[in-house]
Motif scaffolding. Structure first.
Motif, PDB file in Angstrom:
ATOM      1  N   GLN A  90     -12.604   1.943   1.938  1.00 31.74           N
ATOM      2  CA  GLN A  90     -11.853   2.188   0.705  1.00 31.74           C
ATOM      3  C   GLN A  90     -10.656   3.076   1.046  1.00 31.74           C
ATOM      4  O   GLN A  90     -10.794   4.087   1.729  1.00 31.74           O
ATOM      5  CB  GLN A  90     -12.738   2.875  -0.338  1.00 31.74           C
ATOM      6  N   LEU A  91      -9.488   2.685   0.584  1.00 33.11           N
ATOM      7  CA  LEU A  91      -8.255   3.426   0.864  1.00 33.11           C
ATOM      8  C   LEU A  91      -7.851   4.330  -0.291  1.00 33.11           C
ATOM      9  O   LEU A  91      -7.285   5.400  -0.076  1.00 33.11           O
ATOM     10  CB  LEU A  91      -7.105   2.448   1.172  1.00 33.11           C
ATOM     11  N   LEU A  92      -8.109   3.865  -1.504  1.00 27.17           N
ATOM     12  CA  LEU A  92      -7.673   4.591  -2.699  1.00 27.17           C
ATOM     13  C   LEU A  92      -8.847   4.851  -3.625  1.00 27.17           C
ATOM     14  O   LEU A  92      -9.719   3.991  -3.786  1.00 27.17           O
ATOM     15  CB  LEU A  92      -6.619   3.772  -3.451  1.00 27.17           C
ATOM     16  N   GLU A 123      -8.529  -3.566   1.704  1.00 26.35           N
ATOM     17  CA  GLU A 123      -9.724  -2.728   1.880  1.00 26.35           C
ATOM     18  C   GLU A 123     -10.885  -3.550   2.441  1.00 26.35           C
ATOM     19  O   GLU A 123     -11.624  -3.077   3.320  1.00 26.35           O
ATOM     20  CB  GLU A 123     -10.112  -2.076   0.549  1.00 26.35           C
ATOM     21  N   PHE A 130       0.831  -1.205   0.000  1.00 27.56           N
ATOM     22  CA  PHE A 130       0.000   0.000   0.000  1.00 27.56           C
ATOM     23  C   PHE A 130       0.871   1.262   0.000  1.00 27.56           C
ATOM     24  O   PHE A 130       0.666   2.166  -0.808  1.00 27.56           O
ATOM     25  CB  PHE A 130      -0.930  -0.030   1.217  1.00 27.56           C
ATOM     26  N   GLY A 166      -7.876   6.406   3.771  1.00 30.76           N
ATOM     27  CA  GLY A 166      -6.610   5.980   3.169  1.00 30.76           C
ATOM     28  C   GLY A 166      -5.447   6.837   3.639  1.00 30.76           C
ATOM     29  O   GLY A 166      -4.356   6.331   3.915  1.00 30.76           O
ATOM     30  N   TYR A 203      -4.720   5.832   7.196  1.00 29.15           N
ATOM     31  CA  TYR A 203      -4.083   4.517   7.209  1.00 29.15           C
ATOM     32  C   TYR A 203      -2.645   4.598   6.682  1.00 29.15           C
ATOM     33  O   TYR A 203      -1.743   3.958   7.227  1.00 29.15           O
ATOM     34  CB  TYR A 203      -4.911   3.521   6.381  1.00 29.15           C
ATOM     35  N   LEU A 226      -5.722   9.229  -2.378  1.00 33.45           N
ATOM     36  CA  LEU A 226      -6.107   8.628  -1.104  1.00 33.45           C
ATOM     37  C   LEU A 226      -7.471   9.136  -0.662  1.00 33.45           C
ATOM     38  O   LEU A 226      -7.789  10.315  -0.817  1.00 33.45           O
ATOM     39  CB  LEU A 226      -5.085   9.006  -0.022  1.00 33.45           C
ATOM     40  N   THR A 227      -8.265   8.249  -0.105  1.00 38.75           N
ATOM     41  CA  THR A 227      -9.493   8.666   0.566  1.00 38.75           C
ATOM     42  C   THR A 227      -9.074   9.209   1.935  1.00 38.75           C
ATOM     43  O   THR A 227      -7.913   9.018   2.350  1.00 38.75           O
ATOM     44  CB  THR A 227     -10.441   7.467   0.760  1.00 38.75           C
TER      45      THR A 227
END
Length: 187
Positions: free
Chosen positions: A53-55, A47, A16, A68, A71, A64-65
């Protein structure tokens, strides 16, 4: 990915972080020498495991969200701690001796041959806490908590491990007047 797969989690975190730093799945795949599909599957599993959702991915952009970004920051901190921990064992200083060393030496040998070189020893091995005792008696190294003892005679206790480290020549000296007086007394 379950709670017990610590190695898998670390690998997923590393993947990641690499994707975010490269700002591209394909560039990250090149640097990791893995197929892009493998990275995509790792992120999807991550995820799913995290439940967020990270991306955000589009054909042209990767971002990035908010989760995200949080994280990512946590991953960097965790991976830095892991790297620092491993470096203490694998780093350039990991092979340098360190710790306490208790040595017992015969008085004359210690004063004449060892003590003059203590500062040089400390320069070479600053991580060693050296304690030297000077005794001419036989010591019980296990009872007296001594790591190493130097003696000027053959090892008599077969339970100990000994190694010859050198040879010493002894010279008996006397004043001529003493030798003459000794000779006259014997007659």
């Amino acid at each position: 990915m379950n709670n017990r797969s610590g190695g898998g989690k670390v690998k997923a975190m590393q993947t990641f972080v690499r994707i975010v730093e490269a700002n591209s799945f394909s560039k990250a795949a090149e640097t990791l020498n893995l197929p892009c599909a493998s990275l995509t599957a790792t992120i999807k599993n991550l995820e799913a495991f995290l439940g967020t959702q990270l991306l955000q991915r589009t054909t042209r952009r990767l971002s990035l969200t908010p989760d995200g970004a949080e994280y990512f920051k946590s991953c960097l901190e965790i991976l830095n701690v892991i790297d620092a921990s491993e470096l203490s064992f694998r780093g350039p200083d990991s092979k340098k001796p360190k710790g306490k060393l208790r040595v017992d030496l015969p008085g004359t040998v210690g004063r004449k041959l060892v003590i003059p070189h203590i500062s040089q020893f400390h320069e070479l091995y600053p991580e060693i806490e050296l304690t030297i005792s000077l005794t001419d008696r036989l010591v019980d190294i296990t009872q007296e908590d001594i790591d190493c003892a130097l003696r000027l005679r053959r090892l008599q206790d077969s339970a100990l491990i000994g190694r010859q480290v050198g040879n010493m020549r002894f010279v008996t000296c006397a004043a001529p007047s003493y030798l003459l007086n000794s000779a006259h007394r014997r007659r």
